[in-house]
Design an enzyme around this catalytic site. Structure first.
Site, PDB file in Angstrom:
ATOM      1  N   TYR A 156      -2.642  39.375  16.720  1.00  0.00           N
ATOM      2  CA  TYR A 156      -3.986  38.832  16.449  1.00  0.00           C
ATOM      3  C   TYR A 156      -5.024  39.840  16.909  1.00  0.00           C
ATOM      4  O   TYR A 156      -4.917  40.384  18.008  1.00  0.00           O
ATOM      5  CB  TYR A 156      -4.179  37.512  17.193  1.00  0.00           C
ATOM      6  CG  TYR A 156      -5.558  36.889  17.004  1.00  0.00           C
ATOM      7  CD1 TYR A 156      -5.962  36.419  15.746  1.00  0.00           C
ATOM      8  CD2 TYR A 156      -6.451  36.766  18.065  1.00  0.00           C
ATOM      9  CE1 TYR A 156      -7.208  35.841  15.571  1.00  0.00           C
ATOM     10  CE2 TYR A 156      -7.702  36.183  17.899  1.00  0.00           C
ATOM     11  CZ  TYR A 156      -8.075  35.722  16.647  1.00  0.00           C
ATOM     12  OH  TYR A 156      -9.322  35.155  16.475  1.00  0.00           O
ATOM     13  N   ASP A 207      -4.969  47.414  20.797  1.00  0.00           N
ATOM     14  CA  ASP A 207      -5.829  46.259  21.033  1.00  0.00           C
ATOM     15  C   ASP A 207      -5.434  45.692  22.399  1.00  0.00           C
ATOM     16  O   ASP A 207      -4.455  44.957  22.526  1.00  0.00           O
ATOM     17  CB  ASP A 207      -5.664  45.223  19.920  1.00  0.00           C
ATOM     18  CG  ASP A 207      -6.596  44.034  20.110  1.00  0.00           C
ATOM     19  OD1 ASP A 207      -7.220  43.929  21.194  1.00  0.00           O
ATOM     20  OD2 ASP A 207      -6.704  43.206  19.187  1.00  0.00           O
ATOM     21  N   LYS A 213     -12.010  39.819  27.046  1.00  0.00           N
ATOM     22  CA  LYS A 213     -11.478  38.918  28.059  1.00  0.00           C
ATOM     23  C   LYS A 213     -11.797  39.405  29.491  1.00  0.00           C
ATOM     24  O   LYS A 213     -12.925  39.259  29.917  1.00  0.00           O
ATOM     25  CB  LYS A 213      -9.992  38.663  27.784  1.00  0.00           C
ATOM     26  CG  LYS A 213      -9.872  37.963  26.390  1.00  0.00           C
ATOM     27  CD  LYS A 213      -8.555  37.472  25.947  1.00  0.00           C
ATOM     28  CE  LYS A 213      -8.732  36.649  24.662  1.00  0.00           C
ATOM     29  NZ  LYS A 213      -7.971  37.053  23.514  1.00  0.00           N
TER      30      LYS A 213
HETATM   31  C1  LIG Z   1      -8.589  37.200  22.035  1.00  0.00           C
HETATM   32  C2  LIG Z   1      -8.191  38.401  21.261  1.00  0.00           C
HETATM   33  C3  LIG Z   1      -9.066  39.026  20.339  1.00  0.00           C
HETATM   34  C4  LIG Z   1     -10.374  38.411  19.936  1.00  0.00           C
HETATM   35  O1  LIG Z   1     -11.283  38.333  20.974  1.00  0.00           O
HETATM   36  P1  LIG Z   1     -12.480  37.261  20.886  1.00  0.00           P
HETATM   37  O2  LIG Z   1     -13.303  37.560  22.070  1.00  0.00           O
HETATM   38  O3  LIG Z   1     -11.828  35.909  20.882  1.00  0.00           O
HETATM   39  O4  LIG Z   1     -13.191  37.525  19.599  1.00  0.00           O
HETATM   40  C5  LIG Z   1      -8.673  40.215  19.774  1.00  0.00           C
HETATM   41  N1  LIG Z   1      -7.483  40.776  20.066  1.00  0.00           N
HETATM   42  C6  LIG Z   1      -6.616  40.209  20.926  1.00  0.00           C
HETATM   43  C7  LIG Z   1      -5.332  40.901  21.243  1.00  0.00           C
HETATM   44  C8  LIG Z   1      -6.930  38.995  21.521  1.00  0.00           C
HETATM   45  O5  LIG Z   1      -6.041  38.403  22.335  1.00  0.00           O
END
Ligand SMILES: *Cc1c(COP(=O)(O)O)cnc(C)c1O
Length: 421
Positions: free
Chosen positions: A144, A238, A266
């Site tokens: 994701y 990511d 995060k």
């Molecule tokens: C949570 C997440 C995102 C998206 O971040 P948001 O702040 O929710 O837009 C992107 N990549 C990874 C791996 C994530 O866990």
């Protein structure tokens, strides 16, 4: 458990907010229940509107590595508010945070601050395309990367459990440049490179954590590094989840592999809306106003969020033992699941269980996890005061506030699970 107030708030929320939630997985749909409405949180604990107390393993889906409402963060945030909430002009603190990120993350020479992980990834992909002049990208099934159009293909978490393969409202043209590979499958990546020569970027969660937790196989990340270098393709880690969680330097440091760009979110915002993309200076120099890749934000580098981020990173940097403690507690939980005969994957403080016999190494093995069993498991944990994500494809996040007492309570609950296997 009394849920009277949560039920009442949920009923009203559904009238004014689609599904009553501002992010789908919060809705408890895949455990076919109603969400708890949260009133407050402290340390390892979260409290709902009916004053039920839970040991929290959601930790706001990752940011709260220091637990909730850490005094040291709340105090500086409160003080900073007195100076005004936003200016739309540069501040010295933005540079302070950017410098801290560059000192922490091996590949980061320059940083751009944004407001969400989605925005960070979307911008990093645009940058990779602008830098290389190429169009296609490779992503892995079940990874994701936020909800931008081109990345909503086999995108894990909420999209796995809702059984929505793709989102509607995404024109075909937006996803035709997104090529799908299988996580941990080097051949699937080789095949794509063999059949395409227009690949700007390959993006990967260095530890997959949005289809449950799936560690990269030995040398998988190294393989990605090499094949991207050979093809002049930008490698993007990511690290929105893994950054500052696996180690202070994130997965890049943990596995000793340097991507070209990294996305953070995060933890980096300490619980406030802040994210970042960073990487090699020659690439980052393509971002406007220096270069031609446009990216902007009214609240980018917001002073309150930056303050929370700096303070969080300082605490992590000055207390490197935190990572040993998280790892140790992660191992305790992992072992208890395994003793119980439950399949568990873990890297550091990222943990998840799968109700399937087979080893889980990719998307197709992850989706074999039995959802009915998960549902039973979820409610037994909840009834015993343990709050885990209401989805079988999310990680359990451990914080430094999970002390012996909380871990013991969790261990005992797991040992007493009934009818699970
Ligand atoms: C949570 C997440 C995102 C998206 O971040 P948001 O702040 O929710 O837009 C992107 N990549 C990874 C791996 C994530 O866990």
């Amino acid at each position: 458990m009394n849920n009277t107030k949560s039920e009442k708030y949920f009923e009203k929320a559904q009238k004014y907010i689609p599904g009553g939630v501002n992010s789908p997985v919060r809705a408890f749909r895949c455990v076919t229940g109603n969400p708890l409405f949260i009133k407050r949180a402290n340390g390892a604990y979260i409290y709902d509107e009916d004053d039920n107390e839970f040991v929290d393993y959601v930790c706001s889906w990752g940011p709260c590595i220091l637990g909730h409402a850490d005094r040291r963060i709340i105090d500086v945030v409160k003080a900073e508010c007195e100076n005004g909430l936003t200016f739309g002009a540069p501040t010295a603190k933005e540079t302070e945070l950017a410098e801290m990120i560059c000192n922490a993350i091996p590949c980061a020479e320059q940083v751009r601050l944004v407001s969400s992980g989605t925005e960070a990834v979307m911008s990093a992909i645009r940058l990779a395309r602008g830098y290389t002049g190429k169009n296609k990208i490779i992503k892995f099934k079940g990874n994701y990367h936020g909800h931008s159009d081109g990345l909503l293909v086999k995108a894990g978490s909420g999209l796995l459990t809702e059984s929505v393969a793709d989102s509607s409202g995404v024109p075909e043209g937006y996803v035709k440049n997104t090529l799908l590979a299988d996580y941990n499958d080097e051949k699937s990546v080789e095949r794509i490179f063999k059949n395409n020569d227009d690949i700007a970027a390959l993006i990967v969660e260095p530890v997959a954590a949005n289809m449950g937790v799936i560690p990269p196989k030995k040398s998988f990340l190294r393989f990605l590094r090499d094949i991207c270098a050979k093809n002049n393709t930008i490698l993007i880690f990511d690290e929105v989840i893994t950054g500052f969680r696996l180690s202070y330097g994130g997965a890049g440091e943990y596995y000793g592999v340097m991507p070209d760009l990294v996305t953070l979110g995060k933890i980096v915002g300490g619980g406030m809306p802040l994210a970042a993309y960073a990487g090699r200076a020659d690439i980052m120099q393509c971002v406007a106003p220096v270069g031609n890749v446009y990216q902007a934000g009214t609240l980018s580098g917001n002073p309150i969020a930056v303050t929370a981020g700096i303070q969080t990173l300082k605490i992590l940097r000055e207390n490197p033992d935190i990572y040993n403690k998280l790892d140790k507690n992660g191992a305790v939980l992992e072992n208890v699941y395994k003793e119980k005969g439950i399949n568990a994957n873990r890297v550091g403080s990222l943990l998840s269980v799968f109700f399937t016999e087979d080893e889980v190494t990719d998307y197709s093995s992850a989706v074999k996890s039995d959802q009915n069993t998960f549902r039973k498991y979820f409610y037994q944990m909840l009834e015993n005061g343990i709050y885990i994500a209401p989805s079988p494809f999310e990680a359990m996040f451990i914080s430094v506030c999970h002390e012996e007492k909380e871990i013991e309570k969790t261990v005992s609950t797991i040992r007493h699970l009934k009818g699970i296997i």
